[in-house]
Write an enzyme that holds these catalytic residues in place. Sequence first.
Site, PDB file in Angstrom:
ATOM      1  N   ASP A  74       0.870  -1.172   0.000  1.00 45.59           N
ATOM      2  CA  ASP A  74       0.000   0.000   0.000  1.00 45.59           C
ATOM      3  C   ASP A  74       0.907   1.223   0.000  1.00 45.59           C
ATOM      4  O   ASP A  74       1.812   1.326   0.830  1.00 45.59           O
ATOM      5  CB  ASP A  74      -0.944   0.028   1.205  1.00 45.59           C
ATOM      6  CG  ASP A  74      -2.099   0.986   0.933  1.00 45.59           C
ATOM      7  OD1 ASP A  74      -2.931   0.673   0.044  1.00 45.59           O
ATOM      8  OD2 ASP A  74      -2.167   2.056   1.560  1.00 45.59           O
TER       9      ASP A  74
ATOM     10  N   TYR B  40       2.033   9.144  -9.942  1.00 43.71           N
ATOM     11  CA  TYR B  40       2.512  10.499  -9.649  1.00 43.71           C
ATOM     12  C   TYR B  40       3.991  10.696  -9.989  1.00 43.71           C
ATOM     13  O   TYR B  40       4.545  11.764  -9.699  1.00 43.71           O
ATOM     14  CB  TYR B  40       2.261  10.811  -8.163  1.00 43.71           C
ATOM     15  CG  TYR B  40       0.793  10.795  -7.785  1.00 43.71           C
ATOM     16  CD1 TYR B  40      -0.069  11.822  -8.164  1.00 43.71           C
ATOM     17  CD2 TYR B  40       0.252   9.729  -7.052  1.00 43.71           C
ATOM     18  CE1 TYR B  40      -1.421  11.794  -7.830  1.00 43.71           C
ATOM     19  CE2 TYR B  40      -1.095   9.694  -6.711  1.00 43.71           C
ATOM     20  CZ  TYR B  40      -1.923  10.722  -7.107  1.00 43.71           C
ATOM     21  OH  TYR B  40      -3.265  10.695  -6.778  1.00 43.71           O
TER      22      TYR B  40
ATOM     23  N   LYS C 101      15.200   4.069 -10.581  1.00 45.46           N
ATOM     24  CA  LYS C 101      14.067   4.351  -9.687  1.00 45.46           C
ATOM     25  C   LYS C 101      14.005   3.276  -8.594  1.00 45.46           C
ATOM     26  O   LYS C 101      13.893   3.590  -7.411  1.00 45.46           O
ATOM     27  CB  LYS C 101      12.737   4.402 -10.457  1.00 45.46           C
ATOM     28  CG  LYS C 101      11.555   4.634  -9.525  1.00 45.46           C
ATOM     29  CD  LYS C 101      10.183   4.557 -10.178  1.00 45.46           C
ATOM     30  CE  LYS C 101       9.100   4.511  -9.105  1.00 45.46           C
ATOM     31  NZ  LYS C 101       7.764   4.220  -9.590  1.00 45.46           N
TER      32      LYS C 101
END
Length: 203
Positions: free
Chosen positions: A71, A156, A177
């Site tokens: 999450d 995002y 990343k």
Amino acid sequence: MANKIIFATGNQNKMREIREIYQDLDYEILSMKEAGIELDIVEDGTTFEENALIKAKAVAQCCDAVVLADDSGLEIDYLNKEPGVYSARYMGEDTSYEIKNANLIQRLEGVPKEQRTARFVCAVAAVFPDGTNKVVRGTIEGYIGYEPQGEHGFGYDPIFYVDAYGCSTASLEPEEKNRISHRGNALRMMKDELKKHENISCK
Ligand code: ITT
């Protein structure tokens, strides 16, 4: 035969990233769908940790493999940590990220860089076949840029900039990343738990 992890997500981008981050583990990683599990999980927790555990426990009831769930979301300090646990639901689940990202940039209009601080948070929960569980949290600090940038990543990423690189996480190559991200950090922490927990081997 490799051990199995079922990753309790319907998000293909998370699936791609976990496969990259766990490529050295001797585990076969299946999505819920690949494991034939169809569930509509209500994420009614108030924290990332609670929601991750809700998802992992729901799927663990349907199988006897190790289940992981993620999450995650974006906290923008100037907006009192919005969208936070509501990141996926912000402006509606079906609203495009082009629109969500443009909206967040607009809400920060005129706000100087030092007040645009933000972070991605990722809670990863594991439920093991013996019924025990473990939850870890990874973060990455950054700021909201003045315009979307980059074609990689998802969600995002185009508006989340990292100082050390001077660009958005959507401008980074996937390996880069993963090396610094909230999800990379959380999943690497969980790797140690997985190794501790059972007889798995790293290639
Ligand atoms: P599952 O619950 O099925 O895993 P979801 O997309 O609904 O999928 P979340 O409830 O955890 O997942 O919502 C997380 C949202 O936060 C996600 O949809 C993105 O908008 C954002 N997010 C999380 N990690 C991100 C990342 O690495 N890059 C960009 N946005 C991210």
